[in-house]
Enzyme design. Structure first.
Site, short mmCIF file in Angstrom:
data_model
loop_
_atom_site.label_atom_id
_atom_site.label_comp_id
_atom_site.label_asym_id
_atom_site.label_seq_id
_atom_site.Cartn_x
_atom_site.Cartn_y
_atom_site.Cartn_z
N GLU A 132 0.93 -1.10 -0.07
CA GLU A 132 0.08 0.08 -0.11
C GLU A 132 0.90 1.34 -0.07
O GLU A 132 1.56 1.56 0.99
CB GLU A 132 -0.82 0.02 1.26
CG GLU A 132 -1.71 -1.24 1.48
CD GLU A 132 -2.79 -1.49 0.45
OE1 GLU A 132 -3.29 -0.40 -0.13
OE2 GLU A 132 -3.17 -2.67 0.37
N CYS A 164 -2.73 9.20 2.96
CA CYS A 164 -2.35 8.52 1.46
C CYS A 164 -3.27 9.04 0.51
O CYS A 164 -2.85 9.20 -0.76
CB CYS A 164 -1.82 7.07 1.61
SG CYS A 164 -3.63 6.17 2.40
P1 NDP Z 1 8.41 5.04 4.45
O1 NDP Z 1 8.49 4.12 2.92
O2 NDP Z 1 9.44 5.91 4.85
O3 NDP Z 1 8.26 3.99 5.66
C1 NDP Z 1 7.41 3.13 5.81
C2 NDP Z 1 7.97 1.91 6.72
O4 NDP Z 1 8.95 1.22 6.10
C3 NDP Z 1 8.48 2.43 8.04
O5 NDP Z 1 8.04 1.79 9.05
C4 NDP Z 1 10.02 2.38 7.81
O6 NDP Z 1 10.65 2.43 8.87
C5 NDP Z 1 10.03 1.16 6.93
N1 NDP Z 1 11.27 1.00 6.24
C6 NDP Z 1 11.96 2.04 5.93
N2 NDP Z 1 13.28 1.33 5.07
C7 NDP Z 1 12.71 -0.01 5.05
C8 NDP Z 1 13.49 -1.18 4.42
N3 NDP Z 1 14.50 -1.02 3.60
N4 NDP Z 1 12.96 -2.23 4.64
C9 NDP Z 1 11.75 -2.52 5.31
N5 NDP Z 1 11.15 -1.43 5.87
C10 NDP Z 1 11.67 -0.28 5.98
O7 NDP Z 1 6.89 5.70 4.68
P2 NDP Z 1 6.59 6.79 5.52
O8 NDP Z 1 6.72 6.16 6.93
O9 NDP Z 1 7.23 8.02 5.45
O10 NDP Z 1 4.90 7.01 5.32
C11 NDP Z 1 4.42 7.91 4.37
C12 NDP Z 1 3.95 7.04 2.96
O11 NDP Z 1 3.31 5.92 3.34
C13 NDP Z 1 3.49 7.90 2.04
O12 NDP Z 1 4.11 7.78 0.93
C14 NDP Z 1 1.95 7.52 2.02
O13 NDP Z 1 1.31 7.84 1.12
C15 NDP Z 1 2.20 6.10 2.47
N6 NDP Z 1 0.86 5.67 3.08
C16 NDP Z 1 0.09 4.86 1.97
C17 NDP Z 1 -1.03 4.34 2.56
C18 NDP Z 1 -1.84 3.45 1.80
O14 NDP Z 1 -2.95 2.76 2.22
N7 NDP Z 1 -1.46 3.35 0.19
C19 NDP Z 1 -1.42 4.51 3.82
C20 NDP Z 1 -0.78 5.58 4.38
C21 NDP Z 1 0.42 6.10 4.09
P3 NDP Z 1 11.00 3.72 9.78
O15 NDP Z 1 9.99 4.84 9.55
O16 NDP Z 1 11.67 3.39 10.99
O17 NDP Z 1 12.27 4.46 8.80
#
Ligand code: NDP
Length: 520
Positions: free
Chosen positions: A245, A279
């Site tokens: 997502e 999102c």
């Molecule tokens: P990120 O992609 O930065 O992070 C998402 C999660 O992935 C966090 O828990 C992060 O950890 C973790 N992460 C980071 N790097 C890795 C890796 N290499 N391997 C595995 N996990 C990893 O997104 P954001 O947290 O900034 O969230 C915002 C984004 O989420 C926006 O693009 C938004 O549109 C999207 N989103 C989509 C939704 C949907 O339903 N389609 C709903 C809500 C949000 P950490 O934060 O600790 O770095």
């Protein structure tokens, strides 16, 4: 001008903790113990051991515990809201949406799961297999990993864990390093009710997320497109299924004859709910020429009334991540440099914490970053369009495809436009209603994701199918298509196949001598 990068980190590997700060004023909130790759492995092993009994409990036994958890959420809602408002820098109404939807998801699957997970007898589609009894059984992926984003920390982790738990999986969560406290509180709630130990959480940054992917059998991820790609690549190396997502650049289309008052109020809610960190939030608005002036004036009037504050004291909160403020500032500056006008807002708020003024931009076009990349903040760009065709073309002019909203003169017109939009959900005269209905699949097109959450697929994706087949009618000890391959046995088999598979006159014609066949 180059875009800023996400540089903020609160991981302290020396002290083995995450320092969590309040986005509203930048003060230290709490430290959370940091996981290591070794502790992720250990937790995964414990979950795997507990999962077998969880699966054996059956869906009704699992429903009992999930409903106990539901009651715990209801009893602890105020505390959860307080935690989420504080660690996310949000007005209380935003996490309230999360706890409400969490209970809705549980209620939907409490009713739907027993039916969806029950073995299904298939009706043979052809006479060739009419003697077979075919039953499809559903078995869970034993260990599901759920990695969530920080904007709706409870819903995007535990909300996705719920259907996996119903399916019989154990679940290992990884919350965002920015918002670990609320998720941890929910996991503690699961343990408090005495439920089997099949739900756990690990804390840390992306490296811990990557360690989690190395341990699980299915990965459910919510986050940005860039991280989603990394997650998919790592899952591909292990050949485990993923459900992604990802981000959006969702549009709101407002056409002549629409209820302009409702459209304007909805655009303000859709653009500024959760401070634009949704999102499916409105990131682009296209308004038809003849109602443009009235629409813009109503929107600006409403946005000027929005109060910046958290908890019980505001409409729009702080930005959860400080890095987000840099991105928003860059998008606004880039738009202005290319000809956009700011009608209200446009600057950081002069106070401690991560604040940006609710902002309305006009005179925007698709050369601007703010119309192409995810802003994820309190910025609403509004663009004038000549007609519905132009609105549809511009709406589809993006690499994303999460959702869209339409306000039109008639339902028929709106439904016609909905069919042309390249998105996973269209809300007519509304915002986000698809996400509030647990029975509706929620998934993005294009770069916005793979798979979907909620609804039938949102549960069944956590299962593997196993078909058990048997002969309903006892035959001889040898089947006609088995060995030996003799001419006589081949002829009998071929005749049976031709009789079943040929249709109409062709079925009769096949028996005739070759030179007579084409007459039929
Ligand atoms: P990120 O992609 O930065 O992070 C998402 C999660 O992935 C966090 O828990 C992060 O950890 C973790 N992460 C980071 N790097 C890795 C890796 N290499 N391997 C595995 N996990 C990893 O997104 P954001 O947290 O900034 O969230 C915002 C984004 O989420 C926006 O693009 C938004 O549109 C999207 N989103 C989509 C939704 C949907 O339903 N389609 C709903 C809500 C949000 P950490 O934060 O600790 O770095």
């Amino acid at each position: 001008m180059t875009p800023p990068t996400k540089a903020f980190s609160i991981v302290d590997t020396d002290a083995e903790v995450l320092h969590v700060y309040r986005p509203a004023d930048g003060t230290h909130l709490r430290d959370v113990k940091l996981d290591t790759p070794a502790s992720v492995t250990a937790r995964a092993q414990q979950l795997r051991a507990a999962q077998r009994d969880w699966e054996r409990l059956g869906v009704r036994g699992r429903t009992h515990w999930i409903n106990q958890f539901r009651q715990w959420i209801l009893d602890n809602t105020d505390r959860l809201l307080q935690i989420c408002a504080e660690e996310g820098g949000r007005p209380i109404n935003e996490p309230m949406l999360e706890t409400t939807l969490l209970v809705e998801v549980i209620d939907y699957y409490s009713k739907a799961a027993p039916k969806l997970l029950a073995p299904k007898r298939l009706r043979p589609h052809s006479l060739l297999v009419t003697g077979k009894k075919l039953v499809v059984h559903r078995h869970p992926h034993p260990l599901v990993g759920v990695i969530g984003a920080w904007n709706f920390p409870l819903l995007l982790t535990v909300g996705d864990a719920v259907p996996a738990l119903f399916a019989g999986s154990a679940v290992l969560l990884k919350s965002s390093e920015l918002t670990p406290i609320g998720v941890r509180a929910l996991v503690e709630g699961w343990n408090e009710i005495g439920a089997p130990p099949v739900l756990d959480v690990v804390d840390g940054d992306g490296a811990i997320g990557a360690a989690l992917i190395d341990e699980v059998d299915f990965i459910q991820f919510t986050g940005s497109v860039a991280t989603g790609r990394r997650v998919a690549r790592q899952a591909a190396d292990r050949l485990i299924p993923v459900s992604l997502e990802l981000g959006g650049k969702d549009s709101c289309v407002v056409l002549s004859g629409a209820n302009v008052s409702r459209a304007a109020r909805c655009a303000v809610y859709g653009g500024f709910a959760n401070n634009g960190q949704v999102c499916m939030g409105f990131e682009r608005v296209y308004v038809q020429d003849d109602i443009y002036e009235e629409f813009v004036s109503r929107v600006v009037d409403s946005v000027r009334r929005l109060r910046s504050g958290v908890g019980q004291h505001g409409d729009v909160g702080a930005l959860t991540s400080p890095a987000q403020v840099d991105i928003i500032e860059f998008h606004v500056a880039d738009a202005v440099a290319k000809g956009a006008s700011i009608l209200t807002g446009g600057r950081r708020l002069d106070r401690a914490g991560n604040w940006f003024e609710p902002t309305v931009l006009v005179d925007v076009d698709h050369t601007m970053t703010v119309m192409q990349e995810e802003t994820f903040g309190p910025v609403l760009p509004i663009m004038r369009v000549a007609d519905a065709d132009e609105a549809v073309r511009l709406s589809n002019d993006t690499e994303f495809g999460l959702s869209a909203s339409i306000f039109a003169a008639t339902t028929e017109q709106a439904e016609g436009i909905a069919a042309r939009l390249e998105v996973g959900a269209v809300n007519i005269n509304d915002f986000l209603i698809n996400m509030t209905c647990a029975e509706a699949p929620q998934g993005g097109w294009k770069q916005s994701g793979i798979g979907s959450r909620a609804g039938t697929y949102g549960l069944l994706k956590f299962t593997r199918t196993k078909v058990v087949s048997e002969n309903r009618i006892g035959f001889s000890d040898n089947e006609i298509n088995w060995f030996p391959y003799t001419a006589a046995r081949r002829k009998i088999f071929r005749t049976a196949v031709q009789l079943v598979q040929r249709r109409g006159l062709d079925r009769i014609g096949w028996f005739l001598p070759t030179n007579k066949r084409k007459e039929h």
